[in-house]
Design a protein around this motif. Structure first.
Motif, PDB file in Angstrom:
ATOM      1  N   LEU A 106       0.826  -1.206   0.000  1.00  0.00           N
ATOM      2  CA  LEU A 106       0.000   0.000   0.000  1.00  0.00           C
ATOM      3  C   LEU A 106       0.862   1.259   0.000  1.00  0.00           C
ATOM      4  CD1 LEU A 106      -2.792  -0.983   2.545  1.00  0.00           C
ATOM      5  CD2 LEU A 106      -2.977  -0.811   0.064  1.00  0.00           C
ATOM      6  N   ARG A 107       2.047   1.167   0.604  1.00  0.00           N
ATOM      7  CA  ARG A 107       2.943   2.319   0.658  1.00  0.00           C
ATOM      8  C   ARG A 107       3.600   2.594  -0.695  1.00  0.00           C
ATOM      9  NH1 ARG A 107       6.128  -0.058   4.884  1.00  0.00           N
ATOM     10  NH2 ARG A 107       4.412  -1.047   5.930  1.00  0.00           N
ATOM     11  N   HIS A 166       4.334   0.651 -11.382  1.00  0.00           N
ATOM     12  CA  HIS A 166       5.065   0.265 -10.171  1.00  0.00           C
ATOM     13  C   HIS A 166       6.204  -0.687 -10.494  1.00  0.00           C
ATOM     14  CE1 HIS A 166       1.552   1.283  -7.230  1.00  0.00           C
ATOM     15  NE2 HIS A 166       2.055   2.348  -7.815  1.00  0.00           N
ATOM     16  N   GLY A 193       2.102   2.803  -3.544  1.00  0.00           N
ATOM     17  CA  GLY A 193       1.233   3.646  -4.348  1.00  0.00           C
ATOM     18  C   GLY A 193       1.309   5.096  -3.922  1.00  0.00           C
ATOM     19  N   ARG A 194       1.066   5.956  -4.848  1.00  0.00           N
ATOM     20  CA  ARG A 194       1.013   7.387  -4.577  1.00  0.00           C
ATOM     21  C   ARG A 194      -0.441   7.754  -4.271  1.00  0.00           C
ATOM     22  NH1 ARG A 194       5.508   7.814  -8.036  1.00  0.00           N
ATOM     23  NH2 ARG A 194       7.321   7.763  -6.718  1.00  0.00           N
ATOM     24  N   TRP A 195      -0.632   8.819  -3.546  1.00  0.00           N
ATOM     25  CA  TRP A 195      -1.973   9.203  -3.127  1.00  0.00           C
ATOM     26  C   TRP A 195      -2.897   9.418  -4.307  1.00  0.00           C
ATOM     27  CZ3 TRP A 195      -4.249  13.686  -4.649  1.00  0.00           C
ATOM     28  CH2 TRP A 195      -3.413  14.674  -5.167  1.00  0.00           C
ATOM     29  N   TYR A 196      -2.402  10.023  -5.378  1.00  0.00           N
ATOM     30  CA  TYR A 196      -3.265  10.312  -6.526  1.00  0.00           C
ATOM     31  C   TYR A 196      -3.664   9.034  -7.274  1.00  0.00           C
ATOM     32  CZ  TYR A 196       1.177  10.025  -9.074  1.00  0.00           C
ATOM     33  OH  TYR A 196       2.382   9.606  -9.579  1.00  0.00           O
ATOM     34  N   GLU A 197      -2.860   7.985  -7.155  1.00  0.00           N
ATOM     35  CA  GLU A 197      -3.235   6.715  -7.778  1.00  0.00           C
ATOM     36  C   GLU A 197      -4.461   6.125  -7.101  1.00  0.00           C
ATOM     37  OE1 GLU A 197       0.464   4.662  -7.309  1.00  0.00           O
ATOM     38  OE2 GLU A 197       1.221   5.358  -9.247  1.00  0.00           O
ATOM     39  N   TYR A 198      -4.541   6.277  -5.791  1.00  0.00           N
ATOM     40  CA  TYR A 198      -5.711   5.797  -5.058  1.00  0.00           C
ATOM     41  C   TYR A 198      -6.937   6.651  -5.381  1.00  0.00           C
ATOM     42  CZ  TYR A 198      -2.421   2.844  -2.614  1.00  0.00           C
ATOM     43  OH  TYR A 198      -1.469   1.916  -2.337  1.00  0.00           O
ATOM     44  N   VAL A 199      -6.725   7.939  -5.581  1.00  0.00           N
ATOM     45  CA  VAL A 199      -7.822   8.818  -5.972  1.00  0.00           C
ATOM     46  C   VAL A 199      -8.365   8.400  -7.338  1.00  0.00           C
ATOM     47  CG1 VAL A 199      -8.435  11.192  -6.604  1.00  0.00           C
ATOM     48  CG2 VAL A 199      -7.060  10.768  -4.559  1.00  0.00           C
TER      49      VAL A 199
END
Length: 158
Positions: free
Chosen positions: A8-9, A62, A11-17
């Protein structure tokens, strides 16, 4: 199988968005289709892999990033990782098709029984598809012998 929160770490925040927005958009689209054409047609769109496209591209990115950090190109590895994810999604879709079929056959008798039977069908079909794919990959990697030539085993990871 092991649960690893460390992924989970990566990934970048915008990828989850992006995943959240695409999943939400697919859900809204399914709701609109259900409103226009009824639940029977709208339900078909619930099988839409809402975040598959985003996931496949993120997996590729990734893997490429990991390999580049190690000093390698990583493009081929990224493509292979995304392809493996796509194969898993296809096998999962077969299981969901079995779930939908069994549920629709049994739901008139009992909703709970239909859910239990459909879940077992999903499990059986998904596991059988996984084993069939693994066996097909294994049989393709067996030694091939031509006339007068020794058999050479091609290396293919499982």
């Amino acid at each position: 199988m092991e649960l690893s929160p460390s992924s989970l770490r990566e990934g970048r925040w915008y990828e989850y968005v992006v995943r959240f927005v695409l999943g939400g958009a697919a859900t809204v689209f399914t709701g609109l289709v259900s409103g226009w054409y009824g639940a029977s047609i709208g339900g078909l769109f619930l099988a839409l892999p809402a975040i598959f496209c985003a996931s496949a591209t993120l997996i590729e990115k990734h893997e490429i990033r990991r390999k580049r950090e190690a000093g390698l190109d990583g493009k081929r590895r990224g493509q292979q990782a995304a392809a493996l994810d796509a194969a898993g999604a296809a096998l999962g879709a077969l299981g969901m098709l079995a779930f939908a079929g069994v549920f629709s056959l049994l739901v008139q008798q009992s909703v709970a029984g239909a859910f239990a039977g459909a879940s077992l069908a999903w499990l059986a079909v998904s596991v059988a598809a996984w084993f069939a794919r693994r066996k097909a990959r294994f049989s393709r990697s067996l030694p091939v012998q031509e006339k007068g030539r020794p058999a050479i085993r091609r290396n293919r990871p499982f």
